[in-house]
Design a protein around this motif. Structure first.
Motif, PDB file in Angstrom:
ATOM      1  N   VAL A  50       0.883  -1.158   0.000  1.00  0.00           N
ATOM      2  CA  VAL A  50       0.000   0.000   0.000  1.00  0.00           C
ATOM      3  C   VAL A  50       0.926   1.215   0.000  1.00  0.00           C
ATOM      4  CG1 VAL A  50      -1.736   1.310   1.285  1.00  0.00           C
ATOM      5  CG2 VAL A  50      -1.768  -1.200   1.340  1.00  0.00           C
ATOM      6  N   THR A  51       0.771   2.072  -0.989  1.00  0.00           N
ATOM      7  CA  THR A  51       1.591   3.274  -1.080  1.00  0.00           C
ATOM      8  C   THR A  51       0.675   4.488  -1.050  1.00  0.00           C
ATOM      9  OG1 THR A  51       3.222   2.087  -2.398  1.00  0.00           O
ATOM     10  CG2 THR A  51       3.348   4.494  -2.417  1.00  0.00           C
ATOM     11  N   TYR A  52       0.913   5.359  -0.077  1.00  0.00           N
ATOM     12  CA  TYR A  52       0.136   6.584   0.096  1.00  0.00           C
ATOM     13  C   TYR A  52       0.917   7.743  -0.498  1.00  0.00           C
ATOM     14  CZ  TYR A  52      -1.977  10.590   2.426  1.00  0.00           C
ATOM     15  OH  TYR A  52      -2.570  11.799   2.696  1.00  0.00           O
ATOM     16  N   MET A  53       0.227   8.601  -1.255  1.00  0.00           N
ATOM     17  CA  MET A  53       0.881   9.711  -1.940  1.00  0.00           C
ATOM     18  C   MET A  53       0.116  11.013  -1.690  1.00  0.00           C
ATOM     19  SD  MET A  53       3.111   7.826  -3.528  1.00  0.00           S
ATOM     20  CE  MET A  53       3.833   8.724  -4.862  1.00  0.00           C
ATOM     21  N   GLU A  54       0.864  12.099  -1.637  1.00  0.00           N
ATOM     22  CA  GLU A  54       0.293  13.439  -1.629  1.00  0.00           C
ATOM     23  C   GLU A  54       1.000  14.230  -2.708  1.00  0.00           C
ATOM     24  OE1 GLU A  54       0.654  15.101   2.308  1.00  0.00           O
ATOM     25  OE2 GLU A  54      -1.110  13.999   3.007  1.00  0.00           O
ATOM     26  N   SER A  55       0.210  14.816  -3.608  1.00  0.00           N
ATOM     27  CA  SER A  55       0.757  15.565  -4.738  1.00  0.00           C
ATOM     28  C   SER A  55       0.153  16.957  -4.780  1.00  0.00           C
ATOM     29  CB  SER A  55       0.406  14.870  -6.056  1.00  0.00           C
ATOM     30  OG  SER A  55       0.879  13.561  -6.085  1.00  0.00           O
ATOM     31  N   PHE A  56       0.880  17.861  -5.412  1.00  0.00           N
ATOM     32  CA  PHE A  56       0.308  19.171  -5.695  1.00  0.00           C
ATOM     33  C   PHE A  56      -0.761  18.986  -6.772  1.00  0.00           C
ATOM     34  CE2 PHE A  56       4.515  20.360  -4.111  1.00  0.00           C
ATOM     35  CZ  PHE A  56       4.164  21.326  -3.187  1.00  0.00           C
ATOM     36  N   ASP A  57      -1.817  19.762  -6.680  1.00  0.00           N
ATOM     37  CA  ASP A  57      -2.864  19.721  -7.703  1.00  0.00           C
ATOM     38  C   ASP A  57      -2.394  20.563  -8.887  1.00  0.00           C
ATOM     39  OD1 ASP A  57      -5.096  19.735  -9.273  1.00  0.00           O
ATOM     40  OD2 ASP A  57      -6.426  20.637  -7.794  1.00  0.00           O
ATOM     41  N   GLU A  58      -1.763  19.892  -9.850  1.00  0.00           N
ATOM     42  CA  GLU A  58      -1.211  20.576 -11.018  1.00  0.00           C
ATOM     43  C   GLU A  58      -2.035  20.333 -12.282  1.00  0.00           C
ATOM     44  OE1 GLU A  58       3.488  20.383  -9.886  1.00  0.00           O
ATOM     45  OE2 GLU A  58       2.621  18.602 -10.800  1.00  0.00           O
ATOM     46  N   GLY A  59      -3.129  19.631 -12.147  1.00  0.00           N
ATOM     47  CA  GLY A  59      -3.905  19.250 -13.322  1.00  0.00           C
ATOM     48  C   GLY A  59      -4.736  20.367 -13.891  1.00  0.00           C
ATOM     49  N   ASP A  60      -5.213  20.120 -15.093  1.00  0.00           N
ATOM     50  CA  ASP A  60      -6.152  21.023 -15.748  1.00  0.00           C
ATOM     51  C   ASP A  60      -7.063  20.194 -16.636  1.00  0.00           C
ATOM     52  OD1 ASP A  60      -4.800  20.500 -18.192  1.00  0.00           O
ATOM     53  OD2 ASP A  60      -3.507  22.249 -17.935  1.00  0.00           O
ATOM     54  N   GLU A  61      -7.811  20.847 -17.460  1.00  0.00           N
ATOM     55  CA  GLU A  61      -8.783  20.145 -18.308  1.00  0.00           C
ATOM     56  C   GLU A  61      -8.126  19.108 -19.216  1.00  0.00           C
ATOM     57  OE1 GLU A  61     -12.568  21.239 -21.163  1.00  0.00           O
ATOM     58  OE2 GLU A  61     -11.104  22.800 -20.694  1.00  0.00           O
ATOM     59  N   ASP A  62      -6.888  19.370 -19.631  1.00  0.00           N
ATOM     60  CA  ASP A  62      -6.209  18.480 -20.567  1.00  0.00           C
ATOM     61  C   ASP A  62      -5.179  17.549 -19.927  1.00  0.00           C
ATOM     62  OD1 ASP A  62      -7.565  19.590 -22.815  1.00  0.00           O
ATOM     63  OD2 ASP A  62      -6.210  21.315 -22.712  1.00  0.00           O
ATOM     64  N   TRP A  63      -4.717  17.866 -18.747  1.00  0.00           N
ATOM     65  CA  TRP A  63      -3.684  17.046 -18.098  1.00  0.00           C
ATOM     66  C   TRP A  63      -4.188  16.579 -16.745  1.00  0.00           C
ATOM     67  CZ3 TRP A  63       0.754  18.228 -14.539  1.00  0.00           C
ATOM     68  CH2 TRP A  63       1.648  17.147 -14.485  1.00  0.00           C
ATOM     69  N   GLN A  64      -4.489  15.286 -16.651  1.00  0.00           N
ATOM     70  CA  GLN A  64      -5.100  14.754 -15.440  1.00  0.00           C
ATOM     71  C   GLN A  64      -4.431  13.450 -14.994  1.00  0.00           C
ATOM     72  OE1 GLN A  64      -9.232  14.662 -16.658  1.00  0.00           O
ATOM     73  NE2 GLN A  64      -9.435  16.840 -16.291  1.00  0.00           N
ATOM     74  N   HIS A  65      -3.205  13.240 -15.407  1.00  0.00           N
ATOM     75  CA  HIS A  65      -2.492  12.012 -15.047  1.00  0.00           C
ATOM     76  C   HIS A  65      -1.825  12.205 -13.681  1.00  0.00           C
ATOM     77  CE1 HIS A  65      -0.904   8.094 -15.992  1.00  0.00           C
ATOM     78  NE2 HIS A  65       0.251   8.497 -15.492  1.00  0.00           N
ATOM     79  N   VAL A  66      -2.579  11.923 -12.630  1.00  0.00           N
ATOM     80  CA  VAL A  66      -2.181  12.199 -11.252  1.00  0.00           C
ATOM     81  C   VAL A  66      -0.786  11.664 -10.892  1.00  0.00           C
ATOM     82  CG1 VAL A  66      -2.828  11.828  -8.831  1.00  0.00           C
ATOM     83  CG2 VAL A  66      -4.588  12.363 -10.532  1.00  0.00           C
ATOM     84  N   PRO A  67      -0.401  10.443 -11.278  1.00  0.00           N
ATOM     85  CA  PRO A  67       0.931   9.968 -10.893  1.00  0.00           C
ATOM     86  C   PRO A  67       2.090  10.816 -11.418  1.00  0.00           C
ATOM     87  CG  PRO A  67      -0.440   8.123 -11.515  1.00  0.00           C
ATOM     88  CD  PRO A  67      -1.197   9.374 -11.884  1.00  0.00           C
ATOM     89  N   GLU A  68       1.833  11.676 -12.390  1.00  0.00           N
ATOM     90  CA  GLU A  68       2.884  12.544 -12.912  1.00  0.00           C
ATOM     91  C   GLU A  68       2.936  13.899 -12.212  1.00  0.00           C
ATOM     92  OE1 GLU A  68       2.589  12.802 -17.156  1.00  0.00           O
ATOM     93  OE2 GLU A  68       2.918  10.665 -17.414  1.00  0.00           O
ATOM     94  N   GLU A 112     -11.065   9.644 -11.769  1.00  0.00           N
ATOM     95  CA  GLU A 112     -11.456  10.210 -10.479  1.00  0.00           C
ATOM     96  C   GLU A 112     -11.033  11.673 -10.391  1.00  0.00           C
ATOM     97  OE1 GLU A 112     -12.760   7.737  -7.339  1.00  0.00           O
ATOM     98  OE2 GLU A 112     -13.691   8.183  -9.269  1.00  0.00           O
ATOM     99  N   TYR A 113      -9.819  11.964 -10.851  1.00  0.00           N
ATOM    100  CA  TYR A 113      -9.344  13.341 -10.836  1.00  0.00           C
ATOM    101  C   TYR A 113     -10.216  14.216 -11.742  1.00  0.00           C
ATOM    102  CZ  TYR A 113      -6.564  17.510 -11.182  1.00  0.00           C
ATOM    103  OH  TYR A 113      -6.170  18.825 -11.149  1.00  0.00           O
ATOM    104  N   ALA A 114     -10.607  13.697 -12.877  1.00  0.00           N
ATOM    105  CA  ALA A 114     -11.443  14.466 -13.810  1.00  0.00           C
ATOM    106  C   ALA A 114     -12.761  14.860 -13.148  1.00  0.00           C
ATOM    107  CB  ALA A 114     -11.701  13.663 -15.083  1.00  0.00           C
TER     108      ALA A 114
END
Length: 125
Positions: A50-68, A112-114
């Motif tokens: 089990v790997t827990y992650m916290e990322s900055f919310d850098e997404g937008d309408e066209d870029w939603q690949h959370v692991p990146e 889910e991010y979308a």
């Protein structure tokens, strides 16, 4: 295909060496937003992590690949291994508030991010 995996599908995926992910939500930290998520994976034949992650919310309408997205703290990744899928899921539920019925197949976290992104931007308007 349903977005969320049944418990049997989750077990089968992990036993086959495929990942499962879960969106845990977000937190507004004033100047930035943190998104929280986790993934489960088979480490070796009888170990599941089990790997827990916290990322900055850098997404937008066209870029939603959370692991990146950039990690909040690249050195703070939390990874714990277990001898069974059931133990890994129980740990995710107890430790991070995951729901056993809301895991998605690896690579589907963008869906889910979308949904989050859409609701966030709809409420702003």
């Amino acid at each position: 295909m349903a977005l969320y995996l049944s418990r049997l599908e989750l077990q089968a995926r992990l036993h086959l060496g495929k990942e499962a992910e879960q969106w845990l939500g977000h937190a507004d930290e004033g100047e930035y937003t943190v998104i929280k998520w986790l993934y489960l994976a088979q480490e070796d034949r009888h170990q599941y992590s089990v790997t827990y992650m916290e990322s900055f919310d850098e997404g937008d309408e066209d870029w939603q690949h959370v692991p990146e997205f950039s990690l909040l703290d690249p050195d703070a990744e939390e990874n714990t291994a277990f001898d069974s899928v059931e133990e890994a899921v129980a740990y995710a539920v107890q430790t991070y508030g995951a729901s056993p019925d809301r895991f998605v197949a690896g690579g589907m976290l963008a869906e889910e991010y979308a949904r989050y992104w859409q609701s966030k931007n709809t409420s702003i308007k």
